[in-house]
Design a protein around this motif. Sequence first.
Motif, PDB file in Angstrom:
ATOM      1  N   ILE A  36       5.427  13.534  13.757  1.00  0.00           N
ATOM      2  CA  ILE A  36       5.830  13.146  12.842  1.00  0.00           C
ATOM      3  C   ILE A  36       6.155  11.077  12.517  1.00  0.00           C
ATOM      4  CG2 ILE A  36       7.322  13.016  10.706  1.00  0.00           C
ATOM      5  CD1 ILE A  36       7.592  16.271  11.242  1.00  0.00           C
ATOM      6  N   GLU A  37       6.947  11.114  14.069  1.00  0.00           N
ATOM      7  CA  GLU A  37       7.515   9.746  14.433  1.00  0.00           C
ATOM      8  C   GLU A  37       6.285   8.735  14.359  1.00  0.00           C
ATOM      9  OE1 GLU A  37      10.506   9.027  17.305  1.00  0.00           O
ATOM     10  OE2 GLU A  37      12.278  10.659  16.050  1.00  0.00           O
ATOM     11  N   ASP A  38       5.648   9.085  15.311  1.00  0.00           N
ATOM     12  CA  ASP A  38       4.334   8.439  15.742  1.00  0.00           C
ATOM     13  C   ASP A  38       3.503   7.828  14.050  1.00  0.00           C
ATOM     14  OD1 ASP A  38       5.023   8.105  18.293  1.00  0.00           O
ATOM     15  OD2 ASP A  38       3.824  10.043  18.609  1.00  0.00           O
ATOM     16  N   ALA A  39       3.278   9.045  13.539  1.00  0.00           N
ATOM     17  CA  ALA A  39       2.908   8.893  11.504  1.00  0.00           C
ATOM     18  C   ALA A  39       3.774   8.362  11.318  1.00  0.00           C
ATOM     19  CB  ALA A  39       2.555  10.017  11.050  1.00  0.00           C
ATOM     20  N   LYS A  40       5.157   8.742  11.142  1.00  0.00           N
ATOM     21  CA  LYS A  40       5.477   6.819   9.985  1.00  0.00           C
ATOM     22  C   LYS A  40       5.586   5.583  10.832  1.00  0.00           C
ATOM     23  CE  LYS A  40       9.453  10.233   8.465  1.00  0.00           C
ATOM     24  NZ  LYS A  40      10.503  10.187   8.299  1.00  0.00           N
ATOM     25  N   LYS A  41       5.273   5.592  12.117  1.00  0.00           N
ATOM     26  CA  LYS A  41       4.907   4.146  12.550  1.00  0.00           C
ATOM     27  C   LYS A  41       3.768   3.706  11.989  1.00  0.00           C
ATOM     28  CE  LYS A  41       8.180   4.335  16.999  1.00  0.00           C
ATOM     29  NZ  LYS A  41       8.150   4.525  17.879  1.00  0.00           N
ATOM     30  N   ASN A  42       3.007   3.788  12.512  1.00  0.00           N
ATOM     31  CA  ASN A  42       1.483   3.891  12.044  1.00  0.00           C
ATOM     32  C   ASN A  42       1.399   3.162  10.353  1.00  0.00           C
ATOM     33  OD1 ASN A  42       0.396   4.152  14.901  1.00  0.00           O
ATOM     34  ND2 ASN A  42      -0.290   6.495  14.245  1.00  0.00           N
ATOM     35  N   LEU A  43       1.946   4.509  10.196  1.00  0.00           N
ATOM     36  CA  LEU A  43       2.068   3.905   8.587  1.00  0.00           C
ATOM     37  C   LEU A  43       2.873   2.997   8.246  1.00  0.00           C
ATOM     38  CD1 LEU A  43       1.379   4.991   5.755  1.00  0.00           C
ATOM     39  CD2 LEU A  43       3.668   5.914   5.686  1.00  0.00           C
ATOM     40  N   GLY A  44       3.756   2.609   9.111  1.00  0.00           N
ATOM     41  CA  GLY A  44       4.356   1.371   8.995  1.00  0.00           C
ATOM     42  C   GLY A  44       3.206  -0.517   8.862  1.00  0.00           C
ATOM     43  N   LYS A  45       3.045   0.277  10.174  1.00  0.00           N
ATOM     44  CA  LYS A  45       2.072  -0.959  10.770  1.00  0.00           C
ATOM     45  C   LYS A  45       0.707  -1.087   9.456  1.00  0.00           C
ATOM     46  CE  LYS A  45      -0.044  -2.307  14.609  1.00  0.00           C
ATOM     47  NZ  LYS A  45      -1.955  -2.538  14.066  1.00  0.00           N
ATOM     48  N   ALA A  46       0.039  -0.105   8.873  1.00  0.00           N
ATOM     49  CA  ALA A  46      -0.236   0.139   8.794  1.00  0.00           C
ATOM     50  C   ALA A  46      -0.435  -0.916   7.314  1.00  0.00           C
ATOM     51  CB  ALA A  46      -1.639   1.263   8.391  1.00  0.00           C
ATOM     52  N   LYS A  47       0.642  -0.671   6.617  1.00  0.00           N
ATOM     53  CA  LYS A  47       1.043  -1.225   5.563  1.00  0.00           C
ATOM     54  C   LYS A  47       0.747  -2.761   5.939  1.00  0.00           C
ATOM     55  CE  LYS A  47       2.912   2.525   2.767  1.00  0.00           C
ATOM     56  NZ  LYS A  47       3.943   3.801   2.238  1.00  0.00           N
ATOM     57  N   ARG A  48       1.800  -3.225   6.600  1.00  0.00           N
ATOM     58  CA  ARG A  48       2.096  -4.375   7.150  1.00  0.00           C
ATOM     59  C   ARG A  48       0.449  -4.968   7.274  1.00  0.00           C
ATOM     60  NH1 ARG A  48       6.278  -2.686   9.990  1.00  0.00           N
ATOM     61  NH2 ARG A  48       4.877  -2.819  11.802  1.00  0.00           N
ATOM     62  N   ASP A  49      -0.236  -4.541   7.794  1.00  0.00           N
ATOM     63  CA  ASP A  49      -1.434  -5.102   7.967  1.00  0.00           C
ATOM     64  C   ASP A  49      -2.357  -5.069   6.654  1.00  0.00           C
ATOM     65  OD1 ASP A  49      -0.971  -5.339  10.571  1.00  0.00           O
ATOM     66  OD2 ASP A  49      -2.364  -3.463  11.252  1.00  0.00           O
ATOM     67  N   LEU A  50      -2.398  -4.217   6.313  1.00  0.00           N
ATOM     68  CA  LEU A  50      -3.012  -4.435   4.623  1.00  0.00           C
ATOM     69  C   LEU A  50      -2.285  -5.427   4.155  1.00  0.00           C
ATOM     70  CD1 LEU A  50      -5.405  -2.880   2.648  1.00  0.00           C
ATOM     71  CD2 LEU A  50      -3.350  -1.618   1.983  1.00  0.00           C
ATOM     72  N   THR A  51      -1.304  -5.370   4.128  1.00  0.00           N
ATOM     73  CA  THR A  51      -0.847  -6.524   3.378  1.00  0.00           C
ATOM     74  C   THR A  51      -1.695  -7.962   3.618  1.00  0.00           C
ATOM     75  OG1 THR A  51       1.181  -5.635   2.862  1.00  0.00           O
ATOM     76  CG2 THR A  51       1.242  -7.676   1.859  1.00  0.00           C
ATOM     77  N   ASN A  52      -1.548  -7.878   4.614  1.00  0.00           N
ATOM     78  CA  ASN A  52      -1.615  -9.377   5.568  1.00  0.00           C
ATOM     79  C   ASN A  52      -3.116  -9.635   5.217  1.00  0.00           C
ATOM     80  OD1 ASN A  52       0.332 -10.312   6.488  1.00  0.00           O
ATOM     81  ND2 ASN A  52       0.064  -9.107   8.520  1.00  0.00           N
ATOM     82  N   ILE A  53      -4.081  -8.467   5.184  1.00  0.00           N
ATOM     83  CA  ILE A  53      -5.870  -8.505   4.991  1.00  0.00           C
ATOM     84  C   ILE A  53      -5.910  -8.505   3.604  1.00  0.00           C
ATOM     85  CG2 ILE A  53      -7.730  -6.853   5.423  1.00  0.00           C
ATOM     86  CD1 ILE A  53      -6.427  -6.081   8.301  1.00  0.00           C
TER      87      ILE A  53
END
Lengths: 233, 137
Positions: A36-53
């Motif tokens: 769950i923690e890993d998925a939450k970290k991935n989610l945070g990173k993916a959301k930041r990446d998405l904003t940049n992209i």
Amino acid sequence: MSSIFGKLLTALRGGAREAGEAVMDANATRIYTQEIEDAKKNLGKAKRDLTNIMASQTKGARDVKQLQDDIAKYEASALSAMEKNEEELALSCAEKVGELQTELAVQEQVLAQTAAQVIKLKALIKQSETTIREHERELKMVKTTESVQKATQSITNTQHAGANKLLDAKSSLDRIKARQQHTFDQMDAAEVLENEMGSGSLDDKLAQAGIGGNKNSASDILAKLKQGAANKG
Amino acid sequence: MNKNLKELMTQVTTLDDEKRGGLDLSFEIIDEQVAKVTVEDRDELPIFITMADDQLLCICSLFDESQVTPESRMAMFESMLSLNIPMPLSSFAKMDDRYAVFGAMSLNSSAEDVALEITTLSDNSLDAIEALSDYLN
């Protein structure tokens, strides 16, 4: 993914499980929590990446539009130059158009890649969110099951201890009903008593009818006093 | 909000009469996570309150497997499933070999909500035993 209901049923099915034994061993619970923690970290990173992209996607689209405008402009210029027989100028414009078209091709390629990345990231975000939701729900169910088992243990201990050993349900119900009936009977009795002794008593009724009673009104007293004085005089 | 079971139960049992449906409630803490509530005149059917991970469970144990007539189990299950939705605030459940009615609440429930849950669960448990008594020994 195997169903959590299946796991719970296996764990709960009588016989296999020792009393108080955890539904999910501590290690599995830890793995779940970690996932769950890993998925939450991935989610945070993916959301930041998405904003940049998505920001660079907007910029890319703007660049492509600019290049297309420029190409149109130089093509028009080339035509004008040819009409005016400015061969050399027309050639320069044509060369510029060529350069711009090469750059446009590159930019369009980049833009397409960016769009693909956006789709990929959105899918990744959805997947992470699903993992988090499912794992959290499963953990919740495991923990609830463990709480229920603890409560069951308490109930068993409490009901086996003490004077009221596990009674059968029907006699429990009969006893409760009898007790409630007793309470109602008491209430009825109290009402009868109240009627006899209290506001509903015979004396009260008589008094209400103006018969007997000990209500001495001021005028009655005064009348008596006058009567007494007259008798003396 | 109400993380402390003892505190919550003290609030519940000292509510105004009409908020407890006129039923006197008393409780004892059995272990840190389980409280036993006794409803006035219904000592045989205590209600157990437990704080689970993120919910408050109110459980009233009805009878155990040994009291069920074996050949009427299926009919009893059918009745339980059919009664589950109409029965207010509570559902049928089985814990080990024990049949129960229970209600699950948010940990943020107010004392009034918990009192309503307890009194309703208690009424339901009496009705349930009566309704299912044909299936019992």
